[in-house]
Design a protein around this motif. Structure first.
Motif, PDB file in Angstrom:
ATOM      1  N   GLY A  43       0.829  -1.209   0.000  1.00  0.00           N
ATOM      2  CA  GLY A  43       0.000   0.000   0.000  1.00  0.00           C
ATOM      3  C   GLY A  43       0.853   1.245   0.000  1.00  0.00           C
ATOM      4  N   ARG A  44       1.920   1.223   0.811  1.00  0.00           N
ATOM      5  CA  ARG A  44       2.830   2.378   0.843  1.00  0.00           C
ATOM      6  C   ARG A  44       3.551   2.535  -0.486  1.00  0.00           C
ATOM      7  NH1 ARG A  44       5.910   1.445   6.374  1.00  0.00           N
ATOM      8  NH2 ARG A  44       5.408  -0.642   5.734  1.00  0.00           N
ATOM      9  N   LYS A  45       4.001   1.423  -1.061  1.00  0.00           N
ATOM     10  CA  LYS A  45       4.687   1.500  -2.358  1.00  0.00           C
ATOM     11  C   LYS A  45       3.735   2.000  -3.423  1.00  0.00           C
ATOM     12  CE  LYS A  45       8.307  -1.937  -1.838  1.00  0.00           C
ATOM     13  NZ  LYS A  45       8.813  -3.235  -2.308  1.00  0.00           N
ATOM     14  N   ARG A  46       2.503   1.496  -3.402  1.00  0.00           N
ATOM     15  CA  ARG A  46       1.515   1.922  -4.388  1.00  0.00           C
ATOM     16  C   ARG A  46       1.246   3.418  -4.239  1.00  0.00           C
ATOM     17  NH1 ARG A  46      -2.509  -1.682  -3.408  1.00  0.00           N
ATOM     18  NH2 ARG A  46      -1.430  -3.191  -4.677  1.00  0.00           N
ATOM     19  N   GLN A  47       1.167   3.865  -2.982  1.00  0.00           N
ATOM     20  CA  GLN A  47       0.927   5.290  -2.743  1.00  0.00           C
ATOM     21  C   GLN A  47       2.110   6.108  -3.254  1.00  0.00           C
ATOM     22  OE1 GLN A  47       0.375   6.339   1.349  1.00  0.00           O
ATOM     23  NE2 GLN A  47      -0.479   8.314   0.863  1.00  0.00           N
ATOM     24  N   HIS A  48       3.315   5.620  -2.982  1.00  0.00           N
ATOM     25  CA  HIS A  48       4.495   6.334  -3.466  1.00  0.00           C
ATOM     26  C   HIS A  48       4.499   6.373  -4.992  1.00  0.00           C
ATOM     27  CE1 HIS A  48       6.085   6.836   0.474  1.00  0.00           C
ATOM     28  NE2 HIS A  48       6.311   5.561   0.687  1.00  0.00           N
ATOM     29  N   SER A  49       4.097   5.273  -5.597  1.00  0.00           N
ATOM     30  CA  SER A  49       4.037   5.215  -7.049  1.00  0.00           C
ATOM     31  C   SER A  49       3.016   6.224  -7.580  1.00  0.00           C
ATOM     32  CB  SER A  49       3.670   3.804  -7.499  1.00  0.00           C
ATOM     33  OG  SER A  49       3.496   3.768  -8.882  1.00  0.00           O
ATOM     34  N   ASP A  51       2.094   8.933  -6.049  1.00  0.00           N
ATOM     35  CA  ASP A  51       2.677  10.258  -5.826  1.00  0.00           C
ATOM     36  C   ASP A  51       3.681  10.600  -6.916  1.00  0.00           C
ATOM     37  OD1 ASP A  51       1.164  10.538  -3.550  1.00  0.00           O
ATOM     38  OD2 ASP A  51       2.800  10.066  -2.160  1.00  0.00           O
ATOM     39  N   ARG A  52       4.508   9.611  -7.273  1.00  0.00           N
ATOM     40  CA  ARG A  52       5.508   9.853  -8.320  1.00  0.00           C
ATOM     41  C   ARG A  52       4.848  10.174  -9.649  1.00  0.00           C
ATOM     42  NH1 ARG A  52       8.540   5.646  -5.648  1.00  0.00           N
ATOM     43  NH2 ARG A  52       7.444   4.111  -6.907  1.00  0.00           N
ATOM     44  N   SER A  53       3.795   9.441  -9.971  1.00  0.00           N
ATOM     45  CA  SER A  53       3.120   9.714 -11.242  1.00  0.00           C
ATOM     46  C   SER A  53       2.461  11.091 -11.209  1.00  0.00           C
ATOM     47  CB  SER A  53       2.093   8.630 -11.568  1.00  0.00           C
ATOM     48  OG  SER A  53       1.036   8.639 -10.633  1.00  0.00           O
ATOM     49  N   GLU A  54       1.948  11.497 -10.054  1.00  0.00           N
ATOM     50  CA  GLU A  54       1.362  12.836  -9.925  1.00  0.00           C
ATOM     51  C   GLU A  54       2.442  13.908 -10.088  1.00  0.00           C
ATOM     52  OE1 GLU A  54      -1.704  15.711  -9.062  1.00  0.00           O
ATOM     53  OE2 GLU A  54      -1.679  13.668  -9.825  1.00  0.00           O
ATOM     54  N   VAL A  55       3.613  13.679  -9.513  1.00  0.00           N
ATOM     55  CA  VAL A  55       4.726  14.623  -9.643  1.00  0.00           C
ATOM     56  C   VAL A  55       5.138  14.745 -11.106  1.00  0.00           C
ATOM     57  CG1 VAL A  55       7.178  14.974  -9.119  1.00  0.00           C
ATOM     58  CG2 VAL A  55       5.585  14.383  -7.289  1.00  0.00           C
ATOM     59  N   VAL A  56       5.220  13.622 -11.808  1.00  0.00           N
ATOM     60  CA  VAL A  56       5.578  13.644 -13.235  1.00  0.00           C
ATOM     61  C   VAL A  56       4.542  14.430 -14.023  1.00  0.00           C
ATOM     62  CG1 VAL A  56       5.795  12.191 -15.295  1.00  0.00           C
ATOM     63  CG2 VAL A  56       6.927  11.526 -13.174  1.00  0.00           C
ATOM     64  N   ARG A  57       3.249  14.179 -13.735  1.00  0.00           N
ATOM     65  CA  ARG A  57       2.174  14.892 -14.435  1.00  0.00           C
ATOM     66  C   ARG A  57       2.253  16.393 -14.164  1.00  0.00           C
ATOM     67  NH1 ARG A  57      -2.472  17.176 -13.663  1.00  0.00           N
ATOM     68  NH2 ARG A  57      -2.573  16.780 -11.436  1.00  0.00           N
ATOM     69  N   LEU A  58       2.498  16.762 -12.917  1.00  0.00           N
ATOM     70  CA  LEU A  58       2.578  18.184 -12.570  1.00  0.00           C
ATOM     71  C   LEU A  58       3.799  18.849 -13.197  1.00  0.00           C
ATOM     72  CD1 LEU A  58       1.440  18.024  -8.838  1.00  0.00           C
ATOM     73  CD2 LEU A  58       0.164  18.942 -10.773  1.00  0.00           C
ATOM     74  N   ARG A  59       4.916  18.138 -13.252  1.00  0.00           N
ATOM     75  CA  ARG A  59       6.114  18.708 -13.893  1.00  0.00           C
ATOM     76  C   ARG A  59       5.856  18.976 -15.373  1.00  0.00           C
ATOM     77  NH1 ARG A  59      10.772  15.091 -10.998  1.00  0.00           N
ATOM     78  NH2 ARG A  59      10.874  16.346  -9.112  1.00  0.00           N
ATOM     79  N   ARG A  60       5.180  18.017 -16.030  1.00  0.00           N
ATOM     80  CA  ARG A  60       4.843  18.199 -17.442  1.00  0.00           C
ATOM     81  C   ARG A  60       3.946  19.420 -17.613  1.00  0.00           C
ATOM     82  NH1 ARG A  60       2.150  13.385 -18.751  1.00  0.00           N
ATOM     83  NH2 ARG A  60       3.875  12.288 -17.833  1.00  0.00           N
TER      84      ARG A  60
END
Length: 119
Positions: A43-49, A51-60
């Motif tokens: 669950g923590r890894k999935r949440q981190h994943s 979060d990472r995808s959200e960060v990538v989307r926001l950077r784009r």
């Protein structure tokens, strides 16, 4: 059937020792706790994943917005230069020597024009 266990292990890329440890943990009553711990960890890894995808989307999105700002600044600079150019043309063409057709002049402008031309 013969070979079903081996096929299942290959399909899920599991080592036979891993399955044995799971069976032994189940026999000791520790299997449920280890499953719960694994769920929490996943669950923590999935949440981190996520979060990472959200960060990538926001950077784009930030990159796209920065490009839009750069384009808008360039357009604003061009429009400013065009305004200066047109303003200079307007000022130079409406000076005292401007060629306004006599038909468009007021009576006083026409009289002043006649005097300047010495007509």
């Amino acid at each position: 059937m013969h070979g079903d266990k081996a096929r299942l292990l290959r399909e899920h890329q599991l080592a036979q020792g891993t399955v044995k440890r799971w069976l032994q943990a189940r026999a000791r009553g520790e299997f449920d706790r280890s499953l719960q711990a694994a769920e929490v960890k996943l669950g923590r890894k999935r949440q981190h994943s996520e979060d990472r995808s959200e960060v990538v989307r926001l950077r784009r999105q930030v990159e796209q917005l920065e490009q839009k700002v750069k384009d808008a600044e360039t357009a604003q600079e061009i429009m400013g230069k065009a305004f200066e150019l047109l303003d200079g043309i307007t000022k130079s063409s409406t000076g005292p020597d401007a060629q306004i057709p006599p038909a468009l002049m007021s009576a006083s402008e026409y009289q002043a024009w006649l005097e300047r031309k010495k007509l």
